[in-house]
Design a protein around this motif. Structure first.
Motif, short mmCIF file in Angstrom:
data_model
loop_
_atom_site.label_atom_id
_atom_site.label_comp_id
_atom_site.label_asym_id
_atom_site.label_seq_id
_atom_site.Cartn_x
_atom_site.Cartn_y
_atom_site.Cartn_z
N GLU A 1 -49.78 15.05 -68.91
CA GLU A 1 -48.62 15.42 -69.83
C GLU A 1 -47.25 15.57 -68.76
O GLU A 1 -46.39 15.14 -69.06
N VAL A 2 -47.62 16.36 -67.58
CA VAL A 2 -46.67 16.83 -67.03
C VAL A 2 -46.09 15.86 -65.86
O VAL A 2 -44.77 15.74 -65.55
N HIS A 3 -47.15 15.13 -65.25
CA HIS A 3 -46.93 14.25 -64.15
C HIS A 3 -47.14 12.63 -64.40
O HIS A 3 -46.96 12.04 -63.59
N GLY A 4 -47.78 12.37 -65.65
CA GLY A 4 -48.01 11.22 -65.83
C GLY A 4 -49.05 10.62 -65.28
O GLY A 4 -49.15 9.28 -64.83
N ILE A 5 -50.17 11.50 -64.69
CA ILE A 5 -51.29 11.13 -63.79
C ILE A 5 -52.43 10.78 -64.86
O ILE A 5 -52.82 11.36 -65.74
N THR A 6 -52.62 9.10 -64.72
CA THR A 6 -53.57 8.49 -65.82
C THR A 6 -54.92 8.19 -64.90
O THR A 6 -55.84 7.85 -65.81
N ASN A 7 -55.01 8.68 -63.73
CA ASN A 7 -55.83 7.78 -62.95
C ASN A 7 -57.06 9.04 -62.67
O ASN A 7 -57.77 8.83 -61.52
N LEU A 8 -56.76 10.15 -63.24
CA LEU A 8 -57.71 11.21 -62.78
C LEU A 8 -58.89 11.58 -63.68
O LEU A 8 -58.55 11.49 -64.95
N SER A 9 -60.09 11.53 -63.27
CA SER A 9 -61.39 11.73 -64.01
C SER A 9 -61.97 12.67 -63.35
O SER A 9 -62.28 13.30 -62.16
N PHE A 10 -62.98 13.41 -64.12
CA PHE A 10 -64.07 14.55 -63.77
C PHE A 10 -65.42 14.21 -63.85
O PHE A 10 -65.92 13.70 -65.05
N VAL A 11 -66.39 14.44 -63.14
CA VAL A 11 -67.74 14.59 -63.19
C VAL A 11 -68.27 15.75 -62.87
O VAL A 11 -68.20 16.35 -61.74
N GLU A 12 -69.07 16.27 -63.58
CA GLU A 12 -69.97 17.55 -63.33
C GLU A 12 -71.24 17.35 -62.74
O GLU A 12 -72.22 16.51 -63.28
N GLY A 13 -71.47 17.90 -61.59
CA GLY A 13 -72.95 17.59 -61.02
C GLY A 13 -72.96 18.32 -59.47
O GLY A 13 -71.99 18.80 -59.09
N ASP A 14 -74.29 18.62 -59.40
CA ASP A 14 -74.60 19.23 -57.88
C ASP A 14 -74.93 18.29 -57.08
O ASP A 14 -75.86 17.43 -56.83
N LEU A 15 -74.15 18.63 -55.71
CA LEU A 15 -74.30 17.38 -54.84
C LEU A 15 -75.58 17.64 -54.16
O LEU A 15 -76.02 16.88 -53.12
N THR A 16 -76.26 18.74 -54.31
CA THR A 16 -77.54 19.05 -53.35
C THR A 16 -78.61 18.07 -54.24
O THR A 16 -79.84 18.07 -53.39
N GLU A 17 -78.46 17.66 -55.15
CA GLU A 17 -79.54 16.76 -55.74
C GLU A 17 -79.23 15.51 -55.58
O GLU A 17 -78.19 14.60 -55.95
N LYS A 18 -80.20 14.91 -55.01
CA LYS A 18 -79.90 13.37 -54.29
C LYS A 18 -79.71 12.55 -55.39
O LYS A 18 -78.99 11.60 -55.35
N ALA A 19 -80.36 12.54 -56.57
CA ALA A 19 -80.50 11.70 -57.71
C ALA A 19 -79.13 11.61 -58.13
O ALA A 19 -78.47 10.55 -58.72
N PHE A 20 -78.54 12.82 -58.34
CA PHE A 20 -77.17 13.04 -58.85
C PHE A 20 -76.10 12.13 -58.13
O PHE A 20 -75.25 11.41 -58.29
N VAL A 21 -76.13 12.44 -56.47
CA VAL A 21 -75.39 11.71 -55.59
C VAL A 21 -75.58 10.24 -55.82
O VAL A 21 -74.51 9.31 -55.77
N ASP A 22 -76.66 9.79 -55.68
CA ASP A 22 -77.07 8.16 -55.84
C ASP A 22 -76.35 7.64 -57.11
O ASP A 22 -75.59 6.68 -57.07
N GLN A 23 -76.55 8.20 -58.15
CA GLN A 23 -75.83 7.75 -59.19
C GLN A 23 -74.27 7.72 -59.32
O GLN A 23 -73.73 6.76 -59.43
N LEU A 24 -73.69 8.95 -58.81
CA LEU A 24 -72.34 8.95 -58.49
C LEU A 24 -71.77 7.86 -57.50
O LEU A 24 -70.73 7.45 -57.92
N LEU A 25 -72.55 7.38 -56.40
CA LEU A 25 -71.92 6.51 -55.47
C LEU A 25 -72.22 5.18 -56.25
O LEU A 25 -71.32 4.14 -55.97
N GLU A 26 -73.21 4.89 -56.90
CA GLU A 26 -73.51 3.62 -57.51
C GLU A 26 -72.36 3.35 -58.77
O GLU A 26 -71.81 2.40 -58.67
N VAL A 27 -72.12 4.34 -59.43
CA VAL A 27 -71.15 4.18 -60.55
C VAL A 27 -69.62 3.86 -60.20
O VAL A 27 -68.87 3.06 -60.39
N HIS A 28 -69.39 4.70 -59.04
CA HIS A 28 -68.09 4.80 -58.83
C HIS A 28 -67.58 4.18 -57.47
O HIS A 28 -66.27 3.84 -57.13
N GLU A 29 -68.34 3.62 -56.69
CA GLU A 29 -68.40 2.97 -55.40
C GLU A 29 -66.91 3.40 -54.85
O GLU A 29 -66.21 2.63 -54.42
#
Length: 392
Positions: free
Chosen positions: A63-91
């Motif tokens: 709304e304020v800056h016109g930023i449309t390329n920002l998104s969020f993922v909730e997760g724990d980086l100490t969990e390897k399965a989460f990190v693997d999925q994060l990297l696979e999806v977002h590259e």
């Protein structure tokens, strides 16, 4: 393409994400598990500046800056399965790794928290580095905010990175030895070694950003709307010394300098810290480091007593009657150590210091005077010793 920012809900990660998102068309993906909010609540404190939810923050950014390329993922980086999925999806083409349990005092409370700090910080970094290797993404520029605390407090000028060691007439460049003074700081010493190994074994381009004590409440991007503010901790465990002093002044307390306070510490304004991460995040691929490159993310060293006096002077301009008082030092440290630290590489990266200490502290008081009631309600959190084992 995307840029991944871990710790994207944090003090440094959030404003860095805003700036980076305004400078690139790439998707900027924030990752966090909101642990910092939980840790501060655990020690009985709050952010002096109220913090919006991550959804409200992202909505305000658009709304304020016109930023449309920002998104969020909730997760724990100490969990390897989460990190693997994060990297696979977002590259990600770049990772800005600011996620960590960042408090030395918190890591020193007891063995449980020391263990937690080391597991949390080291496991997250290892998962990300090995994830890049195992998913064939070793061209990704990995930028981590470690800490100038890895250097300890040597009597000689601190280099920007390694050191030269001489023995029996022969010399060679070697990694700077781990001279950390807390269980937290040692996690960043271990991270620095793991970053170097990842570069050597996997050829991942590494920027090791050794962050000094960071102070300030605002950058240009956060000023425009209350929902865009970053957090401001002032308690003994999570409030850095400059923030704690300023909060004490707002609450009507004297600035509490431990011991003589003549020891110099490395400092950097939030604005200058954010700018460095933005420069690295948007760096042309041809300019990325081929090796493990260290940046001392610091603009100057300041003595604790000079810092306290400056804060008291600025506070008095806001009609706050503040004095500096000296208390017995609970830490084992040289109270007269005159730190010298090289920062040429980082200064070149940001084009030189943009914010003086006095300017940054003036900005702090502009913000904190609006939230004096939140600080005063938890003024018992200024000093150590308020979190005992029987309170867990």
């Amino acid at each position: 393409m995307s840029i991944l920012i871990t710790g994207g809900d944090g003090y440094l990660g959030w404003p860095a994400a805003l700036r980076i998102a305004t400078r690139t068309d790439d998707r900027v993906v924030l990752v966090d598990n909101f642990a910092r909010r939980e840790w501060v609540e655990e020690v009985g404190s709050v952010s002096a500046v109220p913090i919006a939810s991550i959804d409200e923050r992202i909505e305000a950014a658009e709304e304020v800056h016109g930023i449309t390329n920002l998104s969020f993922v909730e997760g724990d980086l100490t969990e390897k399965a989460f990190v693997d999925q994060l990297l696979e999806v977002h590259e990600p083409e770049t990772i800005i790794h600011t996620a960590a349990q960042p408090s030395a005092p918190y890591s020193q409370i007891n063995g449980e928290r020391a263990n937690y700090t080391q597991h949390n910080n080291l496991q997250a970094t290892r998962n990300l580095l090995w994830g890049l290797e195992e998913h064939d993404m070793t061209d990704t520029h990995f930028v981590e905010t470690t800490t100038t605390g890895v250097y300890g407090a040597p009597e000689f000028p601190i280099p920007e990175g390694g050191a030269t060691m001489e023995n029996q007439g022969e010399e060679d460049d070697v990694p700077f030895p781990a001279m950390a003074g807390s269980w937290y700081h040692l996690t960043k010493s271990h991270d620095a070694a793991n970053l170097r190994l990842a570069n050597s074994q996997f050829d991942i381009p590494i920027s090791d950003v050794r962050t000094a004590i960071t102070y300030g409440t605002e950058v240009d991007e956060t000023r425009a709307d209350p929902r865009l503010k970053t957090r401001f901790d002032f308690d003994y465990y999570f409030g850095v010394v400059a923030h704690r002093f300023a909060a004490q002044a707002v609450a009507g307390y004297p600035v509490t300098v431990y011991g003589k306070g003549e020891q110099r510490k490395p400092f950097i304004a939030l604005e200058d810290a954010v700018e460095g991460l933005a420069q690295l995040a948007t760096m042309d691929p041809d300019d990325r480091p081929a090796e493990h490159v260290v940046y001392n993310q610091v603009t100057r060293a300041i003595s604790i007593v000079e810092m306290g006096n400056t804060i008291a002077d600025v506070a008095n301009e806001y009609d706050l009657d503040v004095e500096v008082e000296h208390f017995e030092n609970p830490r084992d440290e040289d109270e007269t150590h005159k730190m010298e630290i090289e920062n040429d590489r980082y200064a070149d990266l940001i084009g030189g210091q943009s914010t003086t200490f006095e300017e940054g502290i003036t900005d702090v008081f502009e913000s904190l005077t609006d939230y004096a009631d939140r600080i005063e309600a938890r003024e018992d959190r200024f000093l150590p010793g308020v979190l005992e084992p029987d309170e867990e």
